[in-house]
Design an enzyme around this catalytic site. Sequence first.
Site, PDB file in Angstrom:
ATOM      1  N   GLU A 173       0.724  -1.150   0.153  1.00 31.92           N
ATOM      2  CA  GLU A 173       0.077  -0.042   0.035  1.00 31.92           C
ATOM      3  C   GLU A 173       0.838   1.352   0.025  1.00 31.92           C
ATOM      4  O   GLU A 173       0.736   2.024   0.864  1.00 31.92           O
ATOM      5  CB  GLU A 173      -1.068   0.045   1.297  1.00 31.92           C
ATOM      6  CG  GLU A 173      -1.795  -1.167   1.298  1.00 31.92           C
ATOM      7  CD  GLU A 173      -2.892  -1.213   2.285  1.00 31.92           C
ATOM      8  OE1 GLU A 173      -2.651  -0.503   3.325  1.00 31.92           O
ATOM      9  OE2 GLU A 173      -4.101  -1.595   2.077  1.00 31.92           O
ATOM     10  N   GLU A 373      -5.115  -8.495  -0.838  1.00 34.85           N
ATOM     11  CA  GLU A 373      -6.138  -8.074   0.596  1.00 34.85           C
ATOM     12  C   GLU A 373      -7.584  -7.853   0.269  1.00 34.85           C
ATOM     13  O   GLU A 373      -7.866  -7.286  -0.772  1.00 34.85           O
ATOM     14  CB  GLU A 373      -5.608  -7.309   1.301  1.00 34.85           C
ATOM     15  CG  GLU A 373      -4.477  -7.513   1.987  1.00 34.85           C
ATOM     16  CD  GLU A 373      -3.851  -6.255   2.980  1.00 34.85           C
ATOM     17  OE1 GLU A 373      -4.713  -5.613   3.429  1.00 34.85           O
ATOM     18  OE2 GLU A 373      -2.913  -6.392   3.092  1.00 34.85           O
TER      19      GLU A 373
HETATM   20  C1  BG6 Z   1      -4.502  -2.875   4.767  1.00 41.31           C
HETATM   21  C2  BG6 Z   1      -3.189  -3.479   5.252  1.00 41.31           C
HETATM   22  O1  BG6 Z   1      -4.451  -1.336   4.917  1.00 41.31           O
HETATM   23  O2  BG6 Z   1      -5.698  -3.171   5.619  1.00 41.31           O
HETATM   24  C3  BG6 Z   1      -3.125  -4.243   6.495  1.00 41.31           C
HETATM   25  O3  BG6 Z   1      -2.283  -3.758   4.268  1.00 41.31           O
HETATM   26  C4  BG6 Z   1      -4.413  -4.062   7.527  1.00 41.31           C
HETATM   27  O4  BG6 Z   1      -2.050  -4.322   7.357  1.00 41.31           O
HETATM   28  C5  BG6 Z   1      -5.807  -4.200   6.669  1.00 41.31           C
HETATM   29  O5  BG6 Z   1      -4.299  -5.001   8.658  1.00 41.31           O
HETATM   30  C6  BG6 Z   1      -6.690  -3.951   7.475  1.00 41.31           C
HETATM   31  O6  BG6 Z   1      -6.719  -2.643   8.282  1.00 41.31           O
HETATM   32  P1  BG6 Z   1      -7.018  -2.913   9.596  1.00 41.31           P
HETATM   33  O7  BG6 Z   1      -6.868  -1.460  10.386  1.00 41.31           O
HETATM   34  O8  BG6 Z   1      -8.467  -3.160   9.835  1.00 41.31           O
HETATM   35  O9  BG6 Z   1      -6.405  -4.017  10.275  1.00 41.31           O
END
Ligand code: BG6
Length: 475
Positions: A173, A373
Amino acid sequence: MKTDFLWGGAIAAHQVEGAWQTDGKGISIADVMTAGTKNQARKITDGVLPGEYYPNHEGIDFHGRYKEDVKMFAEMGFKCLRTSIAWTRIFPNGDEAEPNEAGLQFYDDLFDELLRHDIEPVITLAHFEMPYHLVKQYGGWRNRKMIDFFTTFAVTVMKRYKDKVKYWLTFNEINNQRILDNPLYSWTNSGILYAEDDDKLETMYQAAHYQFVASASIVIEGKKINPDFQIGCVLAATPNYPLTSDPEDILLAQREDDQQLFFTDVHVRGHYPKRFIKEWERRGYHFDMTEADVDILKAGTVDYIGITYYLSNTVSVRPEAERLNDELLGNETIVANPYVESTEWGWSIDPIGLRYYLNLLNNRYELPIFIVENGFGYADRFEDGRVHDQERIEYLNQHITQMKLAVEVDGVDVIGYTVWGCIDPISFTTGEMKKRYGFIYVDRDNDGKGTLNRYRKDSFEWYRHVVRTNGKSLR
Ligand code: BG6
């Protein structure tokens, strides 16, 4: 979906491994971040301070329990696991001449365990976990020296795991750092906390330039190590919709998208977009950017685009629009979208946005895309050893459906899909355990209490079914 489609899950070293000082590991920037909540930001402390609670120190003890966890991933039929290599296990301070053998051995063991279960490791090189020493000593990515430090780390692990890992991702990211008013992002992307007299934008672009050069150098060097390597970038993909047909809204949404896509433009095309060069001239910015850098960017373009997808944003200049005043993003143009719902943490739920953005990226770049993701952060209820997480199943079901439409109807080349936090991790933005993502529940709470025992949620069996049928049959 193609038969070799990479279904799997995603985690990151600092959010799961724990063992923050085991076998010579150094302190990372994640090790000085305290726990927060939805309404209270995580603190970034000056070193590890007594009396503060740092949830990443213990994580969910993936370091100690990975065999048990990998076995459960295999039970779900994972084809791949995306995780990161903690830089501080390999180079504890970041500027050593020689790597730490115990750290290298840990990832040999982890990758062997995955491969034994026919799970392909997909590896992020920088997932918010640079050595803290590099921040204190060199100012993080403000400093050109970071290019060498990071490339040395990357080349070391690429050589070591050249026969075990094919898919690599350089910076997770990378575009998060354009969110200038929340210190979380400049810190986790670049190890930078802005000073009063910093021109934030100028500092951010300089840091990003060094990262682009590092990423391109790694592509160039990686191909020498193993020509079969596939090396990608990671974009936090958040569509920006105009709230109305007011041309000012349309232009605003386009500008927001362009600022985000600036990062993939450089990674994919190997040069800076003209609009940004113009903007830098207008602002009088002068960057440390050499002829050699320009050649490296051109020669080291990525093989594929990794995206993380959670939500969409809606923007507007209209005074009557309901401002969200999103503290996390610090962007006053973001407004409520009347057509989508949100999670408890205020993230919009927009499966069609995934199809929309896959098409947008495909039209712009025509490169394979890996959804590295996608996931649903939710305060699961744990009762009698069970979690009935129907909401997560719904969320994932809808997103996979839209991904399939993008692939099968629109012809987008999506090569894989990994569900974020396939085993409950520490939340990145809030440091909580309460915001859970996994198919596997981990018994640990926001204060770090719990047995750390693992339990299969209802979504576990559901995802096993999705993978087994190659996404054909979704409930
Ligand atoms: C992304 C990241 O921004 O979102 C992860 O690559 C992160 O590291 C994921 O955990 C979800 O965000 P959060 O804050 O809900 O854990």
